[in-house]
Scaffold this active site. Structure first.
Site, short mmCIF file in Angstrom:
data_model
loop_
_atom_site.label_atom_id
_atom_site.label_comp_id
_atom_site.label_asym_id
_atom_site.label_seq_id
_atom_site.Cartn_x
_atom_site.Cartn_y
_atom_site.Cartn_z
N ASP A 120 0.82 -1.21 0.00
CA ASP A 120 0.00 0.00 0.00
C ASP A 120 0.85 1.26 0.00
O ASP A 120 2.05 1.23 0.28
CB ASP A 120 -0.88 0.04 1.26
CG ASP A 120 -2.12 -0.80 1.14
OD1 ASP A 120 -2.42 -1.23 0.01
OD2 ASP A 120 -2.78 -1.05 2.16
N LYS B 127 -3.34 3.55 -2.48
CA LYS B 127 -4.57 4.33 -2.60
C LYS B 127 -4.31 5.74 -2.07
O LYS B 127 -3.58 5.92 -1.09
CB LYS B 127 -5.70 3.71 -1.78
CG LYS B 127 -5.99 2.26 -2.12
CD LYS B 127 -6.99 1.68 -1.14
CE LYS B 127 -7.22 0.19 -1.42
NZ LYS B 127 -8.15 -0.40 -0.44
N MET C 191 -8.97 8.47 8.72
CA MET C 191 -9.47 8.77 7.38
C MET C 191 -10.61 9.79 7.42
O MET C 191 -11.59 9.68 6.70
CB MET C 191 -9.95 7.49 6.67
CG MET C 191 -8.89 6.41 6.57
SD MET C 191 -9.53 4.83 5.97
CE MET C 191 -10.54 4.31 7.36
#
Length: 529
Positions: A42, A64, A180
């Protein structure tokens, strides 16, 4: 999970990479990475962790960014299944912990359905580590005994909004940690206040926590949105809400590191960069490793072989670098010999690093000058008296003649044995673009060769862009002289030519810069009054 019956398949390890600081990877995670044949990783997993992966392993980036997936989740699931069905050991390297908002549960379910054996390797979640690096204890006997981790990216009006119990969170949990949630911060604040959380509740927002890019903003529910906007703080960040967030200013330990946020270009060989990188990172620097020099055996090993077989005839063997030690003894062992063949020869070393390399081989060093240069060694030999002595100097193919010529003037019989050679390696892929996009604050040079090869690797136009704001740090006067001769201005030069002193000199330089900035701001504010 036991292996299923039937044809052999590989195994998948869902490994938590931790929150960003590579030192927070677990020992089990490191062990699995070293055995991996395929690594699917990631964006938030530290690139430094890939150094543990074998050179021949396949690396697949599926990172991402907020609002944009390089590889969609269903394709990630398919990749790890496909690679495992090829009989390979697959590591799915995920930022933080696989089972804390990492979709690791979904990937494990997909593996179970496909009959692929797997193992979960927990990681240090950013929900805990980032507040800790910011000096925020998530629980404290004087403040709270409860914590909740919440995904922060759900927006008002979405169907799944009801899955968050805002009333319960607002009034029933002491510390709230949102991951997030930066793009949704105004909605998070609104929901908490509407559901009973006092507007004066302390809040801390920490970006890129545990890494050299670590930044934080303090405030309350009443003003944190404005403060974050003024600070231009963006994702990735962790949001901490609760009384414990008010302890950050008292307990902060990480943000005070003297080189925090400074980008340092390290030009040493990959094998030799570790000590410099570790010491800089301990002080908060972000190290960009770009080896401008590679080291290998000499083109013609015959002179070294003769010297090795005649070791017993020498009175002194003089080492001027750790590379000389490394390649000299490697050749000795390759010839079926060992340290006993040094016979009566005494050992001299230019510098503590070279002496330590010899001592690591259980060899006692007889002479180390106070001045860690060839000049200092010559001065020491002048006091020692070497007239008529036979001296062997293992060194680089193209080295300074100062030491052998100086020894000859002292009356010694000197043999120079080319022991290794240096050359410019190929630049890592994407290195130039990365350096131009985000210029460094310091470039370190630890030998004249690193300076010369830096100029060979980077054309003038690229050098200018890379060095836009960079200060030049050289380990010693010989390296500095080479840099100045080529056209660089040397800003940082330690008193002693060691890695430790180089790091201290860099730290002292930027401490002075910070002090000058504070004085300037104070004068400007005084003038305004």
């Amino acid at each position: 999970m036991p292996d299923p019956p039937g044809p052999r398949v590989g195994r998948v390890y869902l490994v938590g990479a931790g929150p960003g600081d590579p030192g927070l990877l677990t020992l089990r995670g490191k062990e699995i990475l070293e055995r991996a044949e395929v690594v699917v990783y990631d964006r938030l997993a530290s690139p430094r962790l890939l150094e543990f992966v074998a050179p021949g392993a396949e690396r697949i980036y599926v990172g991402k960014k907020a609002g944009r997936h390089v590889v969609p989740q269903d394709r990630i699931n398919a990749i790890i299944v496909e690679k495992a069905r090829e009989g390979k050991t697959v590591v799915r390297l995920k930022g933080g912990d696989p089972f804390i908002f990492g979709r690791g549960g979904e990937e494990a379910q997909e593996l179970r359905r496909a009959g692929i054996p797997y193992e979960i390797v927990p990681g240090v979640t950013s929900a805990i580590a980032v507040p800790a690096y910011a000096g925020i204890p998530l629980t404290h006997r004087a403040h709270t005994a409860s914590v909740a981790f919440v995904t922060g990216h759900r927006e008002s009006g979405k169907d799944d909004e009801a899955t968050i119990d805002w009333k319960g969170l607002s009034t029933g949990v002491g510390t709230l940690v949102f991951l997030m949630g930066m793009s949704n911060l105004p909605n998070i604040v609104r929901r908490l206040v509407e559901n009973g959380r006092p507007p004066e509740t302390p809040v801390a927002v920490i970006r890129w926590g545990t890494t050299p890019r670590h930044r934080s903003v303090d405030g309350t529910l009443a003003d944190i949105v404005d403060r974050v906007r003024e600070a231009e703080l963006g994702p990735p960040a962790v949001i901490v809400v609760g009384e414990v967030a008010g302890l950050r200013s008292e307990l902060d330990w990480f943000e005070g590191r003297p080189l925090l946020g400074r980008r340092v270009l390290v030009t040493r060989t990959r094998e030799q960069a570790s000590e410099l990188v570790v010491r800089l990172e301990m002080r908060g620097a972000l190290c960009v490793e770009c080896p401008t020099i590679a080291v290998g055996p000499p083109a013609d090993p015959a002179p070294l072989d003769r010297a090795v077989t005649e070791l017993a005839a020498y009175d002194w063997v003089v080492f001027s670098s750790t590379n000389a030690v490394r390649f000299f003894f490697a050749r000795l062992w390759d010839r079926g010999l060992d340290a006993r063949h040094l016979g009566r020869a005494r050992l001299a070393a230019v510098g503590e690093g070279t002496a330590q390399a010899l001592e690591a081989l259980r060899l006692r060093v007889d002479l180390v000058p106070d001045d860690f240069r060839a000049e200092g060694l010559l001065e020491a030999f002048g006091r020692e008296g070497v007239a008529g002595r036979r001296i062997l100097v293992p060194r680089a193919e193209k080295g300074r003649e100062l030491l052998p010529e100086g020894l000859r003037r002292l009356g010694a019989e000197v043999t120079v044995a080319p022991t290794y050679r240096t050359y410019a390696p190929e630049l890592p892929e994407g290195m130039v673009e990365a350096l131009e996009a985000d210029p460094v604050d310091v470039v370190t040079f630890t030998s004249s060769s690193t300076v010369k090869h830096f100029f060979k690797l980077f054309p003038e136009a690229q050098r200018r862009r890379i060095l836009t704001r960079a200060r030049v740090a050289c380990i010693g006067p010989v390296t500095a002289k080479t840099a100045e001769k080529i056209g660089l201005r040397v800003d940082i030069l330690p008193e002693k030519s060691t890695i430790v002193d180089l790091v201290h000199a860099i730290e002292d330089y930027f401490a002075g810069v910070r002090a000058a900035d504070r004085d300037f701001l104070a004068r400007r504010q005084a003038g305004a009054r």
